[in-house]
Structure formats: structure tokens, C-alpha cells
Write a protein that holds these residues in place. Structure first.
Motif, mmCIF file in Angstrom:
data_model
loop_
_atom_site.group_PDB
_atom_site.id
_atom_site.type_symbol
_atom_site.label_atom_id
_atom_site.label_comp_id
_atom_site.label_asym_id
_atom_site.label_seq_id
_atom_site.Cartn_x
_atom_site.Cartn_y
_atom_site.Cartn_z
ATOM 1 N N GLU A 42 1.041 -1.082 -0.082
ATOM 2 C CA GLU A 42 -0.036 0.281 0.045
ATOM 3 C C GLU A 42 1.013 1.035 0.106
ATOM 4 O O GLU A 42 0.394 1.977 -0.998
ATOM 5 N N PHE A 43 2.255 1.164 0.796
ATOM 6 C CA PHE A 43 3.174 2.534 0.903
ATOM 7 C C PHE A 43 3.859 2.897 -0.523
ATOM 8 O O PHE A 43 4.179 3.434 -0.756
ATOM 9 N N TYR A 44 4.331 1.545 -0.595
ATOM 10 C CA TYR A 44 4.811 1.435 -2.100
ATOM 11 C C TYR A 44 4.059 1.855 -3.293
ATOM 12 O O TYR A 44 4.513 3.421 -4.304
ATOM 13 N N GLY A 45 3.074 1.319 -3.338
ATOM 14 C CA GLY A 45 2.098 2.192 -4.212
ATOM 15 C C GLY A 45 1.699 3.802 -4.300
ATOM 16 O O GLY A 45 1.737 3.958 -5.543
ATOM 17 N N ARG A 46 2.006 4.016 -3.050
ATOM 18 C CA ARG A 46 1.080 5.455 -2.793
ATOM 19 C C ARG A 46 2.441 6.084 -3.198
ATOM 20 O O ARG A 46 2.602 7.578 -3.570
ATOM 21 N N ALA A 47 3.734 5.614 -3.027
ATOM 22 C CA ALA A 47 5.115 6.788 -3.159
ATOM 23 C C ALA A 47 5.130 6.653 -5.235
ATOM 24 O O ALA A 47 5.368 7.975 -5.409
ATOM 25 N N ILE A 48 5.011 5.633 -5.532
ATOM 26 C CA ILE A 48 4.983 5.229 -6.774
ATOM 27 C C ILE A 48 3.783 6.563 -7.554
ATOM 28 O O ILE A 48 4.505 6.519 -8.610
ATOM 29 N N GLY A 49 2.851 6.094 -7.056
ATOM 30 C CA GLY A 49 1.747 7.194 -7.192
ATOM 31 C C GLY A 49 1.941 7.875 -7.079
ATOM 32 O O GLY A 49 1.969 9.421 -8.586
ATOM 33 N N LEU A 50 3.123 9.397 -6.693
ATOM 34 C CA LEU A 50 3.301 10.801 -6.414
ATOM 35 C C LEU A 50 4.674 10.201 -7.789
ATOM 36 O O LEU A 50 3.516 11.716 -7.720
ATOM 37 N N TRP A 51 5.595 10.260 -7.291
ATOM 38 C CA TRP A 51 6.976 9.859 -8.284
ATOM 39 C C TRP A 51 6.030 9.551 -10.537
ATOM 40 O O TRP A 51 6.060 10.557 -10.589
ATOM 41 N N GLU A 52 4.964 8.980 -10.315
ATOM 42 C CA GLU A 52 4.611 8.388 -11.035
ATOM 43 C C GLU A 52 3.920 10.289 -11.977
ATOM 44 O O GLU A 52 3.635 10.960 -12.883
ATOM 45 N N MET A 53 2.942 11.209 -10.637
ATOM 46 C CA MET A 53 2.496 12.567 -11.244
ATOM 47 C C MET A 53 3.243 13.262 -11.460
ATOM 48 O O MET A 53 3.218 14.307 -12.111
ATOM 49 N N LEU A 54 4.280 13.270 -10.776
ATOM 50 C CA LEU A 54 5.779 14.408 -10.461
ATOM 51 C C LEU A 54 6.353 14.181 -12.125
ATOM 52 O O LEU A 54 6.680 14.839 -12.888
ATOM 53 N N ARG A 55 6.334 12.668 -12.152
ATOM 54 C CA ARG A 55 7.373 12.692 -13.923
ATOM 55 C C ARG A 55 6.260 12.996 -14.517
ATOM 56 O O ARG A 55 7.083 13.801 -15.942
ATOM 57 N N GLU A 56 4.844 13.186 -14.084
ATOM 58 C CA GLU A 56 4.092 13.906 -15.501
ATOM 59 C C GLU A 56 3.913 14.967 -15.483
ATOM 60 O O GLU A 56 3.974 15.800 -17.517
ATOM 61 N N GLN A 57 3.857 15.879 -13.956
ATOM 62 C CA GLN A 57 3.701 17.036 -14.358
ATOM 63 C C GLN A 57 5.093 17.959 -15.044
ATOM 64 O O GLN A 57 4.425 18.887 -15.471
ATOM 65 N N GLY A 59 7.469 16.326 -16.788
ATOM 66 C CA GLY A 59 8.319 16.547 -18.883
ATOM 67 C C GLY A 59 9.264 16.654 -18.613
ATOM 68 O O GLY A 59 10.388 15.766 -17.685
ATOM 69 N N GLU A 60 10.233 17.194 -19.355
ATOM 70 C CA GLU A 60 11.148 17.443 -19.608
ATOM 71 C C GLU A 60 12.087 17.929 -18.302
ATOM 72 O O GLU A 60 13.282 18.709 -18.560
ATOM 73 N N ASP A 61 11.023 18.582 -16.882
ATOM 74 C CA ASP A 61 12.114 19.302 -16.015
ATOM 75 C C ASP A 61 12.040 17.990 -14.978
ATOM 76 O O ASP A 61 12.496 18.678 -14.158
ATOM 77 N N TRP A 62 11.518 17.151 -15.538
ATOM 78 C CA TRP A 62 11.976 16.003 -13.752
ATOM 79 C C TRP A 62 13.793 16.121 -13.481
ATOM 80 O O TRP A 62 14.376 16.160 -14.366
ATOM 81 N N PRO A 63 13.510 15.920 -12.644
ATOM 82 C CA PRO A 63 15.676 15.833 -12.116
ATOM 83 C C PRO A 63 15.641 14.815 -12.592
ATOM 84 O O PRO A 63 15.124 13.607 -11.882
ATOM 85 N N PRO A 64 16.757 14.143 -13.022
ATOM 86 C CA PRO A 64 17.337 12.932 -12.970
ATOM 87 C C PRO A 64 17.727 12.197 -11.884
ATOM 88 O O PRO A 64 17.596 11.169 -11.547
ATOM 89 N N GLU A 65 18.346 13.337 -10.642
ATOM 90 C CA GLU A 65 18.452 13.098 -9.477
ATOM 91 C C GLU A 65 17.143 11.810 -9.012
ATOM 92 O O GLU A 65 17.239 10.775 -7.758
ATOM 93 N N TRP A 66 15.738 12.865 -9.596
ATOM 94 C CA TRP A 66 14.617 11.938 -8.336
ATOM 95 C C TRP A 66 15.219 10.218 -9.022
ATOM 96 O O TRP A 66 13.564 9.706 -8.243
ATOM 97 N N SER A 67 14.955 10.032 -10.280
ATOM 98 C CA SER A 67 15.329 8.759 -10.419
ATOM 99 C C SER A 67 15.395 8.172 -9.463
ATOM 100 O O SER A 67 15.028 6.623 -10.058
ATOM 101 N N ASN A 68 16.638 8.127 -8.690
ATOM 102 C CA ASN A 68 16.562 6.834 -8.500
ATOM 103 C C ASN A 68 15.829 6.556 -7.327
ATOM 104 O O ASN A 68 16.155 5.391 -6.849
ATOM 105 N N ASP A 69 15.951 7.156 -6.554
ATOM 106 C CA ASP A 69 14.338 8.084 -5.456
ATOM 107 C C ASP A 69 13.270 6.536 -6.266
ATOM 108 O O ASP A 69 13.156 5.364 -5.563
ATOM 109 N N PHE A 70 12.678 6.587 -7.273
ATOM 110 C CA PHE A 70 12.085 6.470 -7.969
ATOM 111 C C PHE A 70 11.879 4.385 -8.363
ATOM 112 O O PHE A 70 11.334 4.204 -7.825
ATOM 113 N N ALA A 71 12.893 4.529 -9.056
ATOM 114 C CA ALA A 71 14.184 3.395 -8.841
ATOM 115 C C ALA A 71 14.238 1.888 -7.626
ATOM 116 O O ALA A 71 13.148 1.635 -7.695
#
Length: 335
Positions: A42-57, A59-71
Motif C-alpha cells: 500500500e505504501f509503495y503504491g502511494r510512493a510510486i503514484g506520487l512519483w508517476e504524477m510528478l514525472r507527468e507534471q 515532463g522534461e523538467d523532471w530532475p534525473p536525480e529523483w529517478s534513483n529514489d523512484f527506482a
């Protein structure tokens, strides 16, 4: 943090949402370690949902550094899926984690941190194991190759300052691929991987001395044992196989004496198997006295382990087989 999200809504700075996602992911880790898979997911789903929302919002301004935590969020969820028996879902998350890391790696170029390459290599080997268990040998070997390539590159970059743990991870990857190749009948390729793993572990033992973790020496013993088995499968040469069996047994006996009460039952389970295997090989070449000694030593160790573990001991089949071989040998020798 949730209160801030509710108060500011869509106007809340994206960095806050990123921190909130990390908090959800960390909470998932806590529940995962406690064995509560449902709440962890449940909590992993919440985290992943937030990161997916951020990536969509962003776009090209998504900081690559956040990808490591998302992964990491995907990877941690993978662990729960694997433990729950949902290999398909785990493989999907492995793919997402790898995709995020590879995109960020390309974007950051020379600024890509070495420790992230180390993490990416671990994702590749873990996915390789999952693919191999599902029978996709080609894809599994491709992932092992990618993991090895990343770790070899890191070792070259670090030179003499390469962290020992990284070299150990590389050795384990070679060993894992060797096991996989050996199980598929490619003894020659397996031998090459065992050679590389053994070289790395021996280097670490020389480098670290008494500070070398016992678990690494246990892995080295397994490397020698598997190389000995594959010597037989590839060349049918008994002498080098017996030499490796002896090295494996010698390492474990030395550690068993050094560690005393700290010797772990899981390690002790391998040692009687090694004695049994060497005894069987000696038996086939007519070295009956030495074979009898190894069978007897294996039986003694198994009996000790049975007493130590009680109902948790699962070695009944091996003990029965070893006793039968010893008794047959005694009968054949006439005493």
C-alpha cells in the motif's frame, strides 16, 4: 507532510511531493521488514503514484536525480512481490526501475554517481535471477552480462580504491552466472566464471586479512566446490576436482574452528555436503580408505547439525544416503 499536501493541493512545490514519496517508500520498507506485505505494498503504491504524477507534471523538467529514489521504490516493491510469489509483477517493476535508471544515466552522463551504477548492477542481477527461474535463459544471461559490465567498469574507475563490497558483488555475479551456465550444461563457460569469482575472492582475502567477512570466505569455498564439479563435467579430470574439493573443505573447517559459537548453521549445512561429494569421488577412483573417512566425517557433522537445529533440520535425505554409501563401502571391504 500529508497535511501540507492537503493544504496547498496542486500549488504545493514538487519537491515536497518528492519528499512525501520518499517517506511513503520508507514506511513501506518498515512494513516489508516486519512481514506485513499488504501494508508495505500500500505504501509503495502511494510512493510510486506520487512519483508517476510528478514525472507527468514536470515532463522534461523532471530532475534525473529523483529517478534513483523512484527506482528504489519499484525495487523495494519487487522484493515484496517476489516473497508473495508474484513473479510477473516483480518483473514488471524490475523493468520500470531499470528504465528509470538508464534514462537518468544517459541524461547525467559523467555526473552519474558511481554508487548509482552499483545499484543498477544489482537490479540487473536480481532481474536476471528472476528471468532465469522462469526459464528465460537468453534474457537472464543478458542481464548478468550488463551487471558484470557495470561492475567491471566501476572497478576500473576506482582502481586500487575500489570498495571491497563492490568487488564482492562482482564475484558473486560471476559465481551466479557460473551456476546458471553449469545448470544448462555449459561447463566450460561456467569454469571461466568460477575462475574469475575465485580470483576476486582470493584478492579480497589477501587485501582484508582478518577483516575479511566470514560470509565471503564461505562463498569462496562454494566457488571452489562448484569449479571442482565443473572440472569433472568439462574434462573428466579427477585431480583438479579433488584439489578444489580439498580447498573448499579446508576453508570451511578453518572458519568453523575460528568462529566457534559464531559459526552459522546455514554454513554448516554445506560442509557435510562437501565431504559427501569428495567421498563419492574418491570412492569411484578406488580410494576407499579416504572415501570412508569423508563419509564418516560427513555423518558426524550432519548428526551435530541435527542435534543443533532440532525440528528445523532438513538434512535427513543426505544423511540416509551418506550412511548407505558408507555401509556399502564397509561391506565391500569386508570389515
Amino acid at each position: 507532510m500529508p497535511a501540507l499536501r492537503e493544504r496547498f493541493g496542486e500549488q504545493s512545490p514538487q519537491a515536497w511531493f518528492n519528499e512525501l514519496a520518499k517517506l511513503f517508500s520508507n514506511r513501506g520498507d518498515v512494513f516489508s521488514k516486519s512481514g506485513d506485505a499488504t501494508t508495505a505494498l500500500e505504501f509503495y503504491g502511494r510512493a510510486i503514484g506520487l512519483w508517476e504524477m510528478l514525472r507527468e507534471q514536470l515532463g522534461e523538467d523532471w530532475p534525473p536525480e529523483w529517478s534513483n529514489d523512484f527506482a528504489k521504490g519499484y525495487m523495494n516493491r519487487c522484493v515484496v512481490f517476489i516473497e508473495s510469489g508474484d513473479a510477473k509483477a516483480a518483473l514488471e517493476d524490475y523493468g520500470r526501475a531499470i528504465g528509470l535508471c538508464e534514462v537518468a544515466r544517459e541524461q547525467l552522463g559523467e555526473d552519474w554517481p558511481p554508487e548509482w551504477s552499483n545499484g543498477l548492477a544489482k537490479v540487473y542481477i536480481t532481474r536476471g535471477n528472476a528471468l532465469g527461474s522462469r526459464g528465460d535463459a537468453k534474457a537472464a544471461l543478458a542481464d548478468y552480462e550488463r551487471a558484470i559490465g557495470l561492475w567491471e567498469m566501476l572497478r576500473e574507475q576506482h582502481g586500487e580504491e575500489c570498495p571491497p563490497a563492490m568487488s564482492n558483488d562482482l564475484a558473486k555475479c560471476y559465481f551466479t552466472r557460473g551456476n546458471f551456465l553449469g545448470s544448462r550444461g555449459d561447463a566450460k563457460a561456467a569454469l571461466a566464471d568460477y575462475e574469475r569469482a575465485i580470483d576476486l575472492w582470493e584478492m579480497l582475502r589477501d587485501q582484508l586479512g582478518e577483516k575479511c567477512p566470514p560470509a565471503w570466505s564461505i562463498d569462496l569455498a562454494s566457488g571452489y566446490m562448484q569449479r571442482g564439479i565443473n572440472f569433472l563435467n568439462d574434462t573428466a579430470e579427477v585431480k583438479p576436482a579433488l584439489a578444489d574439493y580439498g580447498r573448499a573443505i579446508g576453508l570451511q573447517e578453518m572458519l568453523r574452528e575460528q568462529l566457534g559459537e559464531e559459526w552459522q548453521p546455514a554454513w554448516g549445512n554445506d560442509l557435510p555436503k562437501f565431504y559427501h561429494s569428495r567421498g563419492a569421488l574418491l570412492h569411484t577412483i578406488g580410494e576407499t580408505t579416504a572415501a570412508l573417512e569423508d563419509y564418516s566425517r560427513s555423518i558426524v557433522l550432519q548428526a551435530m547439525l541435527r542435534e543443533q537445529l532440532g525440528e528445523q533440520w532438513l538434512g535427513g535425505e543426505l544423511l540416509q544416503l551418506t550412511c548407505q554409501k558408507r555401509d556399502d563401502l564397509i561391506e565391500a571391504r569386508g570389515f
